[in-house]
Enzyme design. Structure first.
Site, short mmCIF file in Angstrom:
data_model
loop_
_atom_site.label_atom_id
_atom_site.label_comp_id
_atom_site.label_asym_id
_atom_site.label_seq_id
_atom_site.Cartn_x
_atom_site.Cartn_y
_atom_site.Cartn_z
N HIS A 1 23.99 35.71 26.77
CA HIS A 1 23.07 35.81 27.91
C HIS A 1 23.72 35.56 29.26
O HIS A 1 23.03 35.52 30.27
CB HIS A 1 21.92 34.80 27.78
CG HIS A 1 21.03 35.02 26.62
ND1 HIS A 1 19.85 35.73 26.72
CD2 HIS A 1 21.11 34.63 25.34
CE1 HIS A 1 19.25 35.75 25.54
NE2 HIS A 1 20.00 35.09 24.68
N LYS B 1 12.19 31.35 40.46
CA LYS B 1 13.14 31.30 39.35
C LYS B 1 13.93 30.03 39.52
O LYS B 1 13.82 29.36 40.54
CB LYS B 1 14.07 32.53 39.37
CG LYS B 1 14.75 32.80 40.73
CD LYS B 1 15.60 34.07 40.69
CE LYS B 1 14.83 35.34 40.96
NZ LYS B 1 15.05 36.39 40.00
N ARG B 2 14.74 29.66 38.51
CA ARG B 2 15.58 28.48 38.66
C ARG B 2 16.41 28.60 39.95
O ARG B 2 16.84 29.69 40.32
CB ARG B 2 16.49 28.32 37.45
CG ARG B 2 15.77 27.82 36.23
CD ARG B 2 15.16 26.46 36.48
NE ARG B 2 16.19 25.46 36.53
CZ ARG B 2 16.45 24.57 35.57
NH1 ARG B 2 15.69 24.56 34.49
NH2 ARG B 2 17.42 23.69 35.70
N LYS C 1 21.85 32.98 42.08
CA LYS C 1 20.58 33.69 42.29
C LYS C 1 20.27 33.85 43.79
O LYS C 1 19.38 34.59 44.18
CB LYS C 1 19.44 32.97 41.58
CG LYS C 1 19.56 32.98 40.05
CD LYS C 1 18.45 32.17 39.40
CE LYS C 1 18.64 31.98 37.90
NZ LYS C 1 18.25 33.17 37.11
N THR D 1 14.24 38.66 33.88
CA THR D 1 13.05 39.18 33.21
C THR D 1 11.83 39.11 34.13
O THR D 1 10.88 39.86 33.95
CB THR D 1 12.76 38.41 31.90
OG1 THR D 1 12.96 37.02 32.13
CG2 THR D 1 13.67 38.88 30.78
N LYS E 1 8.27 41.48 35.13
CA LYS E 1 6.90 40.98 35.24
C LYS E 1 6.27 41.39 36.57
O LYS E 1 5.10 41.78 36.63
CB LYS E 1 6.87 39.45 35.10
CG LYS E 1 7.30 38.97 33.72
CD LYS E 1 7.59 37.48 33.66
CE LYS E 1 8.40 37.18 32.40
NZ LYS E 1 8.96 35.82 32.36
#
Ligand code: TH1
Length: 841
Positions: free
Chosen positions: A374, A567-568, A573, A678, A682
């Site tokens: 991952h 998100k985290r 990110k 992911t 959504k």
């Protein structure tokens, strides 16, 4: 011991077998019975907590009846099963999901209403099951939903953490962690006090030759910890199949405490033993995409893997089949490297306990396992120190050395004399201390290795695992692009949109065959449809605006463009890129005349996400976002043109409110760093557009929905390495707009700039590893395009409809079918009746 009821008595059992309720009256009867008996309360003493408990127990009874039948059916059919091993299952709430999956939410709604409750209030009583950090754990939860919905005989195996991911509080702009004790009342689990496995740690290995001259290894001494099974039923959508998630809880082998020690007056140490054992399943490690190499984590991994394999092997042995049939009956999927010890444990069981030859055993092992990678981030790749291993799992270390020896011999045969290659691919890293490279072990011990999006699967083949592609050939490596369950992420989170889609596509069938969404394309220019579509988005934004008001006190205008990044928090990110962009927007607004400001698109920038407790830079980013919000939100020059919100304690149930309310969401990782993502799926599935980099699944989303319907920006993965090189060895020139942003921060406009020195410094002075400055201009320009596009609401709505219509590919049902076909070689077990799709419409 034979425990089944003799034939003549079985009629009585059948006559009185549990009958799952279907009518509103029967549901109410069950609720009242649970309030009065299970909870020992009455109608004079029934608050929402009690009503939640009773409604959940009523549904639990129903699920467990189907669970029993499913398990019987699967045992009887004796076909191949899948075991999904994951250290994280981020399940969220269960009641709403159970009601929808069994098709009885309306029954429950009316029943609860007659008993004096609103179903939303009851659903909101539930504490999230938050046994995961982020995408990896939520993916496991979506997979369980899909495997049950598609009737695959499949179990999840995990740890029953007493504390899930911490609760995040924001105090004076800083993240504060609060323990998440979630087991106070959990109606969704069934303790199986009869299913207990002894798990051994420490000790030593004694080797000898038996009478036949065979080498025998005995792992002896050390200590034993008990693993108790807790089962959680996993209902499929619109099918009676109810699968199982089995979570293990640790206890000292001696029960409450060691009576021997107690009686000899050593009370304290007997309690300490017990606490040490219970510590194993006490807490989820709160790191996403980071490995810290802590001994307790390795203990968790072995505890969970040993208990799960014992359970799987015991079930197989009941069938009395030959060992060689093991891989025909069982597929085990490793969710990242966290369960890699399962490979070693199965080899140990087969050679040490069952007496198989090494080669015979190893063939079984490799044919059983599949490994999903991952991440390519080096700091997330698990390595365990050899001395630590030697102490905790001495026999496993020996087996790993043997696996490595046989593997390196095969490499030597294929690439004679290539010493560099041997050093590079060795499972043991020759460092000080030596380390066990878990990803390499996982590759060597599996028959398939997959990445989670096309770019990511290509990257692992050409970078971190390239030598292994040469050794095993390209066919061992494959891609299964991630997906999400449309049941939770559309039907449950966005009931009005789901209803509208159902009304145009002939019922709820799209929830099981998401490609049916294609039929929406013909409504992309339909005036009436677009109006309803827009109304639903607006209503979802109103719902989020209310939530923002109640949780932060800030009033936001639901007509503004809602820009969301949840998100985290992680440097890769790039929430920092987002907040620097916000500051740039603020500077722009401040420099404008009132007339110029009138032309702007009002925007609400919404952030949410947890930082790992020890990740200082991530915590600094949260601090900056909050401080920037505090200044901008009260600046009268800005008003509704810009609001900045940080939502505390982002989790699955909050995602269900946030996701349907977005106009644009941000998926802006440095290219090549986000394996898939992911939440991007959504958001689009809920009628939001995306601003993003060419990374992870963004690329496939673009392929599916069309490049006119996504806002892409930034450098490409293939150029990242060179850029980093110029930062470090060439001249690094900062983006001029970003310099202005940094100047404002340094002027203490958002509080003492010292607090943010490490963050700005990492970009200006320390190589800008994540390419924030390189991508800044492109980001700002693309955000301007978003503003422009949003002004044309007709066109915007058309884009969102077309996007939703083209999202069928991203159902986790599609992923599970791909895993089943390419990796597991399993088939669904057909069920007699489905419970009537869409009968609730
Ligand atoms: C995530 C990836 O970062 C994300 O891109 C992907 O969509 C998701 O997995 C599901 O495939 C990962 N989470 C973790 C968590 C840990 C270690 C590695 C990863 S990769 C603890």
């Amino acid at each position: 011991v034979e425990a089944s009821i003799p034939e003549p008595q079985r009629d009585a059992w059948k006559k009185f077998q549990a009958k799952p309720f279907v009518s509103k009256d029967d549901f109410e009867k069950e609720v009242v019975r649970h309030v009065e008996t299970t909870l020992a309360r009455s109608m004079f003493n029934c608050d929402e907590t009690a009503a939640y408990a009773a409604a959940s127990l009523a549904f639990r009874d129903r699920l467990i009846t189907e669970w029993n039948r499913t398990q019987q059916r699967q045992t009887f059919a004796d076909t191949k099963r899948v075991y999904y091993l994951s250290l994280e299952f981020l399940m969220g709430r269960a009641l709403d999901n159970a009601m929808l999956n069994v098709g009885l939410k309306n029954v429950a709604k009316e029943g609860l209403s007659e008993l004096g409750f609103r179903i939303e209030d009851i659903i909101n009583q539930e504490h999230d099951a938050a046994l995961g950090n982020g995408g990896l754990g939520r993916l496991a939860a979506c997979f369980l939903d899909s495997m049950a919905s598609l009737n695959f005989p499949a179990w999840g195996y995990g740890l029953r953490y007493k504390y899930g991911i911490f609760k995040q509080e924001i105090v004076d702009g800083y993240q504060v962690e609060v323990p998440d004790y979630w087991l106070d009342f959990n109606p969704w689990e069934f303790p199986r006090h009869d299913i207990v496995v002894d798990v051994q740690f420490y000790g030593g290995v004694r080797k000898y030759q038996d009478e036949d001259g065979k080498n025998v290894a005995v792992w002896e001494g050390g200590e034993i910890v008990k693993a108790t099974a807790y089962d959680v039923p996993i209902p499929g959508f619109n099918t009676p199949t109810t699968n199982n998630m089995r979570l293990w809880s640790s206890k000292a082998a001696s029960g409450e405490f060691d009576f021997q020690k107690f009686n000899s007056g050593d009370y304290e140490s007997s309690v300490a033993d017990q606490q040490r054992a219970e510590t194993i399943s006490a807490v989820l490690y709160p790191n996403d995409n980071l490995d810290r190499g802590k001994e307790l984590r390795l203990k968790q991994q072995y505890f969970w893997v040993a208990a799960s394999l014992y359970d799987i092997v015991r079930r197989f042995k009941k069938s009395k089949r030959a060992w060689s049939e093991f891989p025909d009956q069982i597929a085990i999927q490793l969710n990242d490297t966290h369960p890699t010890l399962a490979i070693v444990e199965l080899q140990r069981i087969l050679i040490d306990m069952e007496g198989l030859d090494w080669d015979e055993a190893w063939t079984i092992v490799t044919n059983t396992f599949g490994y999903t990678n991952h991440t390519v981030l080096p700091e997330a790749l698990e390595k365990w120190s050899v001395p630590l291993f030697q102490n905790l799992l001495p026999r496993h270390l020996q087996i790993i050395y043997d696996i490595n020896m046989f593997f390196l011999q095969s490499v030597e045969r294929k690439f004679p004399g290539d010493r560099d290659m041997l050093g590079r691919v060795s499972i043991i890293e020759e460092s000080q201390p030596k380390m066990v490279r878990m990803a390499y072990l996982a590759i060597v011990g599996s028959h398939k290795v997959n990445g989670v999006a096309e770019l990511h699967s290509d990257l692992i083949k050409t970078t971190i695992f390239r030598d292994f592609v040469k050794i095993f050939g390209p066919d061992k490596f494959t891609n299964v692009t991630n997906g999400i369950t449309p049941r939770r992420w559309l039907h449950q989170a966005n009931p009005r949109l789901s209803e509208l889609i159902a009304s145009k596509t002939g019922g709820l069938g799209f929830l099981k065959d998401l490609n049916i969404l294609n039929e929406l394309e013909k409504f992309a220019d339909d005036k009436e449809f677009k109006k309803e579509w827009a109304e639903i988005k607006y209503a979802n934004k109103v719902r989020l605006a209310k939530y923002i008001k109640s949780s932060t006190g800030v009033t936001v205008n639901p007509s503004s463009l809602f820009d969301i990044q949840v998100k985290r928090i992680h440097e890769y990110k790039r929430q920092q890129l987002n907040i620097f962009g916000v500051i740039h927007r603020y500077l722009t607004i401040k420099a404008m005349t009132p007339n110029e400001r009138k032309k702007l698109t009002p925007r609400v920038s919404i952030f949410g996400g947890k930082a790992a407790p020890g990740y200082w830079m991530a915590k600094t980013i949260i601090h900056l976002i909050n401080n920037v919000g505090a200044v901008i939100n009260k600046d009268p020059d800005v008003g509704d043109l810009l609001k900045v919100i940080f939502l505390e304690d982002y989790n699955v149930s909050k995602a269900e409110i946030i996701t349907p309310a977005s106009d644009i969401s941000e998926h802006i990782s440095t290219a090549g760093t986000e394996a898939s993502g992911t939440s991007n799926m959504k958001f689009v599935l809920n009628g939001g557009l995306i601003i993003g980099t060419c990374d992870g699944a963004n690329i496939e989303i673009t392929r599916e929905i069309g490049e006119n319907n996504i806002f892409l920006f930034g450098n490409l993965a293939e150029d990242v390495e060179d850029l980093r090189h110029t930062h470090n060895y060439g001249s690094h020139t900062m983006d001029t707009d970003l310099v202005k942003v940094f100047d404002l921060i340094k002027s203490n406009a958002f509080g003492d700039a010292g607090a943010f020195g490490a963050l700005t410094g990492s970009i200006e002075d320390h190589g800008d590893y994540y390419l924030v400055s390189d991508d800044f201009h492109s980001y700002i320009e693309t955000q301007a395009l978003v503003d422009e596009a949003y002004k044309d609401q007709e066109e915007w709505i058309t884009k969102t409809i077309l996007s939703v219509a083209r999202m069928g590919f991203f159902s986790s049902d599609r992923c599970i079918n791909e895993y089943a076909e390419m990796i597991w070689n399993v088939e669904p077990l057909p069920v007699e009746k489905e419970n009537g799709l869409g009968k609730e419409e």
